[in-house]
Write a protein that holds these residues in place. Structure first.
Motif, mmCIF file in Angstrom:
data_model
loop_
_atom_site.group_PDB
_atom_site.id
_atom_site.type_symbol
_atom_site.label_atom_id
_atom_site.label_comp_id
_atom_site.label_asym_id
_atom_site.label_seq_id
_atom_site.Cartn_x
_atom_site.Cartn_y
_atom_site.Cartn_z
ATOM 1 N N SER A 15 -66.826 -58.725 -0.399
ATOM 2 C CA SER A 15 -67.536 -57.621 0.255
ATOM 3 C C SER A 15 -66.734 -56.337 0.283
ATOM 4 C CB SER A 15 -67.874 -57.995 1.693
ATOM 5 O OG SER A 15 -69.028 -58.706 1.789
ATOM 6 N N SER A 16 -65.461 -56.456 0.592
ATOM 7 C CA SER A 16 -64.672 -55.227 0.725
ATOM 8 C C SER A 16 -64.544 -54.502 -0.614
ATOM 9 C CB SER A 16 -63.300 -55.523 1.318
ATOM 10 O OG SER A 16 -62.552 -56.350 0.459
ATOM 11 N N GLN A 19 -67.848 -52.751 -1.067
ATOM 12 C CA GLN A 19 -67.924 -51.629 -0.129
ATOM 13 C C GLN A 19 -67.131 -50.447 -0.665
ATOM 14 O OE1 GLN A 19 -66.439 -53.057 3.595
ATOM 15 N NE2 GLN A 19 -68.232 -54.322 3.998
ATOM 16 N N ASN A 92 -74.817 -59.686 9.322
ATOM 17 C CA ASN A 92 -74.023 -58.571 8.814
ATOM 18 C C ASN A 92 -74.638 -57.892 7.596
ATOM 19 O OD1 ASN A 92 -72.171 -59.268 10.748
ATOM 20 N ND2 ASN A 92 -70.888 -60.431 9.353
ATOM 21 N N HIS A 165 -74.184 -47.173 5.743
ATOM 22 C CA HIS A 165 -73.116 -48.113 5.386
ATOM 23 C C HIS A 165 -71.955 -47.999 6.371
ATOM 24 C CE1 HIS A 165 -70.271 -50.428 3.119
ATOM 25 N NE2 HIS A 165 -69.446 -49.401 3.163
ATOM 26 N N ASN A 166 -71.568 -46.778 6.721
ATOM 27 C CA ASN A 166 -70.476 -46.577 7.669
ATOM 28 C C ASN A 166 -70.835 -47.135 9.038
ATOM 29 O OD1 ASN A 166 -68.013 -45.656 8.688
ATOM 30 N ND2 ASN A 166 -68.906 -43.701 9.284
ATOM 31 N N THR A 169 -70.701 -50.929 8.823
ATOM 32 C CA THR A 169 -69.314 -51.385 8.734
ATOM 33 C C THR A 169 -68.617 -51.262 10.069
ATOM 34 O OG1 THR A 169 -69.270 -50.676 6.424
ATOM 35 C CG2 THR A 169 -67.161 -51.107 7.465
ATOM 36 N N SER A 173 -66.989 -54.331 12.322
ATOM 37 C CA SER A 173 -65.584 -54.351 12.718
ATOM 38 C C SER A 173 -65.420 -54.411 14.235
ATOM 39 C CB SER A 173 -64.851 -53.138 12.149
ATOM 40 O OG SER A 173 -65.374 -51.954 12.704
#
Length: 175
Positions: A15-16, A19, A92, A165-166, A169, A173
């Motif tokens: 995923s990262s 992203q 998620n 997206h931000n 995310t 987190s």
């Protein structure tokens, strides 16, 4: 083979990494769009470049490359959104809105590449070698306005996609 690639699924579904691809490609694509549409093209337009006899072939060659880069960026954005949407757990997962925005970006890139740019290029060609061709063709301003409006929608949709997206995310987190 498993010694080299112990978990092949993690190679492609991390995923990262996707992203990062999404953010970097959108940042590059949107910033280059703003630079070209906000600085370069108005400067050329105000300088009278459209009335030059060799502008149509030169403009088409330039935008042929630019539009292919945009298609690549749109494909990477859509791929990133699809990977993030279908490899994360349902809690998620990015929403349907991100998929629609990414699809809109692909549609805009396709319209620019295969409809507007060839039409503007054909309209700008001077097929009469004996004419001066010192004026802008009749429909060129309308096509430029359409192109700029689509680019405005592209920047808005890309900015919204980055914002969504931000937000997603940051929510992940915090949990």
């Amino acid at each position: 083979m498993t010694a080299i690639f112990p978990h092949p699924s993690k190679q492609f579904h991390n995923s990262s990494s996707w992203q990062t691809v999404l953010v970097l490609v959108l940042a590059f694509w949107l910033s280059s769009t703003v630079l070209i549409d906000g600085l370069v093209m108005p400067s050329l337009y105000a300088g009278g470049i459209l009335t030059e006899p060799g502008f149509a072939p030169t403009g088409y060659a330039l935008f042929w490359i630019l539009n292919r880069v945009e298609l690549l960026c749109a494909a990477l954005v859509l791929t990133s959104v699809l990977v993030l949407r279908y490899t994360r757990s349902p809690l998620n997962r990015p929403g349907l809105g991100t998929l629609l925005l990414a699809s809109l970006l692909v549609a805009i890139a396709l319209i620019d590449t295969y409809a507007l740019t060839p039409t503007m290029s054909a309209l700008g060609l001077c097929l009469n070698w004996f004419s001066n061709h010192a004026d802008t063709p009749a429909g060129m301003d309308q096509l430029h306005l359409s192109y700029w409006l689509l680019d405005l929608v592209k920047v808005a949709a890309g900015g919204m996609l980055l914002w969504l997206h931000n937000r997603a995310t940051s929510l992940i987190s915090q949990e």
